[in-house]
Design a protein around this motif. Structure first.
Motif, PDB file in Angstrom:
ATOM      1  N   LEU A  29      25.436  81.803  29.357  1.00  0.00           N
ATOM      2  CA  LEU A  29      25.038  81.563  28.052  1.00  0.00           C
ATOM      3  C   LEU A  29      26.372  80.988  27.319  1.00  0.00           C
ATOM      4  O   LEU A  29      27.320  81.526  27.200  1.00  0.00           O
ATOM      5  CB  LEU A  29      24.479  82.558  27.526  1.00  0.00           C
ATOM      6  CG  LEU A  29      24.278  82.519  25.824  1.00  0.00           C
ATOM      7  CD1 LEU A  29      22.893  81.553  25.693  1.00  0.00           C
ATOM      8  CD2 LEU A  29      23.930  83.886  25.040  1.00  0.00           C
ATOM      9  N   ILE A  30      26.087  79.645  26.632  1.00  0.00           N
ATOM     10  CA  ILE A  30      26.968  79.186  25.841  1.00  0.00           C
ATOM     11  C   ILE A  30      26.512  79.120  24.271  1.00  0.00           C
ATOM     12  O   ILE A  30      25.482  78.473  24.162  1.00  0.00           O
ATOM     13  CB  ILE A  30      27.336  77.603  26.389  1.00  0.00           C
ATOM     14  CG1 ILE A  30      27.629  77.522  27.866  1.00  0.00           C
ATOM     15  CG2 ILE A  30      28.425  76.917  25.245  1.00  0.00           C
ATOM     16  CD1 ILE A  30      27.914  76.212  28.455  1.00  0.00           C
ATOM     17  N   ILE A  31      27.297  79.890  23.688  1.00  0.00           N
ATOM     18  CA  ILE A  31      26.850  79.795  22.277  1.00  0.00           C
ATOM     19  C   ILE A  31      27.714  78.792  21.171  1.00  0.00           C
ATOM     20  O   ILE A  31      28.986  78.847  21.361  1.00  0.00           O
ATOM     21  CB  ILE A  31      27.214  81.196  21.620  1.00  0.00           C
ATOM     22  CG1 ILE A  31      26.226  82.283  22.455  1.00  0.00           C
ATOM     23  CG2 ILE A  31      26.604  81.284  20.009  1.00  0.00           C
ATOM     24  CD1 ILE A  31      26.688  83.574  22.302  1.00  0.00           C
ATOM     25  N   ARG A  32      27.002  77.810  20.482  1.00  0.00           N
ATOM     26  CA  ARG A  32      27.700  76.993  19.705  1.00  0.00           C
ATOM     27  C   ARG A  32      26.735  76.492  18.612  1.00  0.00           C
ATOM     28  O   ARG A  32      25.865  75.770  18.915  1.00  0.00           O
ATOM     29  CB  ARG A  32      28.443  75.940  20.403  1.00  0.00           C
ATOM     30  CG  ARG A  32      29.421  75.064  19.654  1.00  0.00           C
ATOM     31  CD  ARG A  32      30.157  75.948  18.702  1.00  0.00           C
ATOM     32  NE  ARG A  32      31.481  75.153  18.309  1.00  0.00           N
ATOM     33  CZ  ARG A  32      31.919  74.976  17.126  1.00  0.00           C
ATOM     34  NH1 ARG A  32      31.135  75.450  15.910  1.00  0.00           N
ATOM     35  NH2 ARG A  32      32.913  74.151  16.583  1.00  0.00           N
ATOM     36  N   PHE A  33      26.872  77.282  17.445  1.00  0.00           N
ATOM     37  CA  PHE A  33      25.802  76.688  16.223  1.00  0.00           C
ATOM     38  C   PHE A  33      26.825  75.463  15.595  1.00  0.00           C
ATOM     39  O   PHE A  33      27.181  74.593  16.114  1.00  0.00           O
ATOM     40  CB  PHE A  33      25.695  77.752  15.485  1.00  0.00           C
ATOM     41  CG  PHE A  33      24.971  78.883  15.830  1.00  0.00           C
ATOM     42  CD1 PHE A  33      23.707  78.751  16.884  1.00  0.00           C
ATOM     43  CD2 PHE A  33      25.593  80.424  16.225  1.00  0.00           C
ATOM     44  CE1 PHE A  33      23.088  79.811  17.595  1.00  0.00           C
ATOM     45  CE2 PHE A  33      24.870  81.140  16.971  1.00  0.00           C
ATOM     46  CZ  PHE A  33      23.605  81.019  17.370  1.00  0.00           C
ATOM     47  N   SER A  34      26.772  75.416  14.272  1.00  0.00           N
ATOM     48  CA  SER A  34      27.451  74.687  13.504  1.00  0.00           C
ATOM     49  C   SER A  34      26.907  73.492  13.352  1.00  0.00           C
ATOM     50  O   SER A  34      25.594  73.073  13.636  1.00  0.00           O
ATOM     51  CB  SER A  34      28.848  74.484  13.889  1.00  0.00           C
ATOM     52  OG  SER A  34      30.000  74.041  12.904  1.00  0.00           O
ATOM     53  N   ALA A  35      27.713  72.423  12.880  1.00  0.00           N
ATOM     54  CA  ALA A  35      27.284  70.925  12.476  1.00  0.00           C
ATOM     55  C   ALA A  35      27.108  70.101  13.760  1.00  0.00           C
ATOM     56  O   ALA A  35      27.817  70.568  14.677  1.00  0.00           O
ATOM     57  CB  ALA A  35      28.085  70.409  11.253  1.00  0.00           C
ATOM     58  N   LEU A  36      26.540  68.944  13.421  1.00  0.00           N
ATOM     59  CA  LEU A  36      26.329  68.048  14.501  1.00  0.00           C
ATOM     60  C   LEU A  36      27.660  67.737  15.540  1.00  0.00           C
ATOM     61  O   LEU A  36      27.672  67.665  16.512  1.00  0.00           O
ATOM     62  CB  LEU A  36      25.585  67.053  14.281  1.00  0.00           C
ATOM     63  CG  LEU A  36      25.176  65.503  15.389  1.00  0.00           C
ATOM     64  CD1 LEU A  36      24.522  66.244  16.524  1.00  0.00           C
ATOM     65  CD2 LEU A  36      24.457  64.608  14.582  1.00  0.00           C
ATOM     66  N   GLY A  37      28.619  67.311  14.685  1.00  0.00           N
ATOM     67  CA  GLY A  37      29.645  66.855  15.402  1.00  0.00           C
ATOM     68  C   GLY A  37      30.590  67.924  16.111  1.00  0.00           C
ATOM     69  O   GLY A  37      31.108  67.807  17.162  1.00  0.00           O
ATOM     70  N   ASP A  38      30.496  69.059  15.564  1.00  0.00           N
ATOM     71  CA  ASP A  38      31.079  70.166  16.215  1.00  0.00           C
ATOM     72  C   ASP A  38      30.429  70.636  17.731  1.00  0.00           C
ATOM     73  O   ASP A  38      31.090  70.980  18.757  1.00  0.00           O
ATOM     74  CB  ASP A  38      31.126  71.433  15.226  1.00  0.00           C
ATOM     75  CG  ASP A  38      31.599  71.416  14.165  1.00  0.00           C
ATOM     76  OD1 ASP A  38      32.844  70.842  14.152  1.00  0.00           O
ATOM     77  OD2 ASP A  38      31.286  71.546  13.136  1.00  0.00           O
ATOM     78  N   VAL A  39      28.818  70.416  17.549  1.00  0.00           N
ATOM     79  CA  VAL A  39      28.425  70.972  18.802  1.00  0.00           C
ATOM     80  C   VAL A  39      28.458  69.463  19.970  1.00  0.00           C
ATOM     81  O   VAL A  39      28.548  69.864  20.994  1.00  0.00           O
ATOM     82  CB  VAL A  39      26.767  71.014  18.600  1.00  0.00           C
ATOM     83  CG1 VAL A  39      25.956  71.161  19.653  1.00  0.00           C
ATOM     84  CG2 VAL A  39      26.410  72.216  17.569  1.00  0.00           C
ATOM     85  N   ALA A  40      28.508  68.455  19.329  1.00  0.00           N
ATOM     86  CA  ALA A  40      28.744  67.407  20.276  1.00  0.00           C
ATOM     87  C   ALA A  40      30.018  67.403  20.959  1.00  0.00           C
ATOM     88  O   ALA A  40      30.195  66.923  22.215  1.00  0.00           O
ATOM     89  CB  ALA A  40      28.757  65.989  19.338  1.00  0.00           C
ATOM     90  N   MET A  41      30.876  68.044  20.360  1.00  0.00           N
ATOM     91  CA  MET A  41      32.291  68.085  21.300  1.00  0.00           C
ATOM     92  C   MET A  41      32.319  69.039  22.487  1.00  0.00           C
ATOM     93  O   MET A  41      33.024  69.021  23.217  1.00  0.00           O
ATOM     94  CB  MET A  41      33.409  68.424  20.194  1.00  0.00           C
ATOM     95  CG  MET A  41      33.748  67.498  19.395  1.00  0.00           C
ATOM     96  SD  MET A  41      35.300  68.055  18.247  1.00  0.00           S
ATOM     97  CE  MET A  41      34.204  69.191  16.946  1.00  0.00           C
ATOM     98  N   ILE A  42      31.226  69.693  22.651  1.00  0.00           N
ATOM     99  CA  ILE A  42      30.932  70.835  23.751  1.00  0.00           C
ATOM    100  C   ILE A  42      30.273  70.137  25.073  1.00  0.00           C
ATOM    101  O   ILE A  42      30.500  70.283  26.004  1.00  0.00           O
ATOM    102  CB  ILE A  42      30.252  72.088  23.615  1.00  0.00           C
ATOM    103  CG1 ILE A  42      28.810  71.852  23.362  1.00  0.00           C
ATOM    104  CG2 ILE A  42      30.974  72.676  22.425  1.00  0.00           C
ATOM    105  CD1 ILE A  42      28.039  73.085  23.487  1.00  0.00           C
ATOM    106  N   VAL A  43      29.801  68.803  24.551  1.00  0.00           N
ATOM    107  CA  VAL A  43      29.149  68.081  25.607  1.00  0.00           C
ATOM    108  C   VAL A  43      29.797  67.503  26.856  1.00  0.00           C
ATOM    109  O   VAL A  43      29.474  67.929  28.042  1.00  0.00           O
ATOM    110  CB  VAL A  43      28.280  66.873  25.133  1.00  0.00           C
ATOM    111  CG1 VAL A  43      27.623  66.080  26.189  1.00  0.00           C
ATOM    112  CG2 VAL A  43      27.115  67.180  23.969  1.00  0.00           C
TER     113      VAL A  43
END
Length: 350
Positions: free
Chosen positions: A7-21
């Motif tokens: 399970l990978i948890i990352r909420f927050s704003a769009l740019g922050d989530v995009a960086m985990i891709v």
């Protein structure tokens, strides 16, 4: 034998989530036997739906349906039914810490991201500033997976094929790209004022690009009432300009269009990271924040960064703090020609 399921948890704003891709992609392709579920806010689904066969997406609206301790307990019960074998907290905020605590009590294998708070405080200090490159956010995320027993070699180019997303899925107003045209994106806004280049100077950038490339098309990106008003005004004033965000109205379609741009001019904002996910070069303009904090877009060339050399910079990691000088000189001292020259350098190589 129990199926490995992380399970990978990352909420927050769009740019922050995009960086985990890029990191999730690398993990998925290097461990094809591993089931991966990304837990994030609903808007992030398009970033993961077709990333890899072993990657799934689970949405959680933590500001309404799963709000507060009661909501998080309900979310935890929902997560427990998925039989996860490892938990990667890539956010490390109160919500994810609470979920992490519950999983720890259940004897799950759990790891969380190191945000290097001490180094960031020294980077943004006004006295005794230590100006040097911190580990990138991508490396910080990779370190979490290594701690869980899944070291990754970060390898990622684009969420699309080499040809980019299909333009046939976009409105007819976008049309077919002509061989003689330059397609240029402008994303002039950011979440915080001290990360935004002055609007009048950005308009000068647009005018100069049109003068240099009369056949170009300029696609404008941004949302919100005041932003839309500015972009609509430029669209009416300059024939090559199209308010792409107002026309497309979806993240999926914006990503497709960005994948066909020659270059995107962006602030330190979500659009820089979206362009990075589709292998589009970015001229990034930095004010109160600094690439040294580790948030430059994935695989972006540092040579395309535009920033002012001021002793007070950076004064903020994320751009939330008020300007210490009170005049936003970090943006005001950047002349339009600096941005134009970077755009021209990239176009000359396309």
């Amino acid at each position: 034998m129990k199926t490995e399921h992380i399970l990978i948890i990352r909420f927050s704003a769009l740019g922050d989530v995009a960086m985990i891709v890029p990191v999730v992609y690398s993990l998925a392709h290097q461990y094809p036997h591993l089931r991966i579920t990304v837990l994030s806010r609903p808007f992030a689904r398009p970033l993961f739906d077709n990333l890899a066969p072993n990657v799934g997406f689970m949405e959680a609206d933590v500001k309404s349906e799963y709000r507060g301790v009661k909501g998080l307990n309900a979310l935890y019960r929902r997560l427990m039914a998925k039989n996860f074998t490892a938990i990667a907290d890539l956010h490390d905020i109160i919500r994810s810490k609470y979920l992490r605590l519950r999983f720890n009590l259940g004897r799950h294998k759990v790891a969380h991201v190191n945000k290097h708070h001490g180094e960031k405080r020294r980077l943004t200090a006004q006295n005794g500033k230590q100006l040097h490159q911190l580990p990138t956010v991508f490396q910080n995320y990779a370190d979490v997976f290594a701690e869980l027993g899944y070291p990754v070699d970060l390898q990622f180019t684009s969420i699309f094929s080499r040809e980019g997303g299909s333009l046939f899925l976009l409105p007819q107003e976008i049309g077919e790209r002509k061989s003689f045209q330059q397609w240029i994106g402008i994303a002039p806004f950011a979440a915080h004022p001290n990360k935004v280049y002055p609007v009048e100077k950005m308009e000068e950038v647009i005018r100069s690009i049109i003068k240099l490339h009369p056949s170009c098309r300029i696609f404008l990106f941004g949302g919100g009432g005041k932003e839309k008003e500015t972009l609509d005004g430029w669209q009416q004033k300059y024939e090559p300009c199209v308010n792409a965000s107002a026309l497309l109205r979806s993240l999926e379609k914006e990503l497709i269009l960005i994948s066909h741009l020659d270059v995107l001019v962006s602030m330190d904002s979500a659009n820089m990271h979206l362009a990075s996910l589709v292998n589009t070069p970015v001229v990034s303009v930095w004010g109160a924040t600094h690439p040294y904090a580790g948030f430059l877009g994935w695989n972006q060339d540092p040579a395309n960064i535009v920033q002012a050399d001021l002793s007070c910079r950076p004064c903020s990691v994320y751009g939330r703090k008020a300007c210490v000088r009170g005049d936003l000189a970090c943006m005001g001292q950047i002349q339009p020609i600096y941005i134009i020259n970077k755009v021209e350098e990239i176009l000359s190589k396309r």
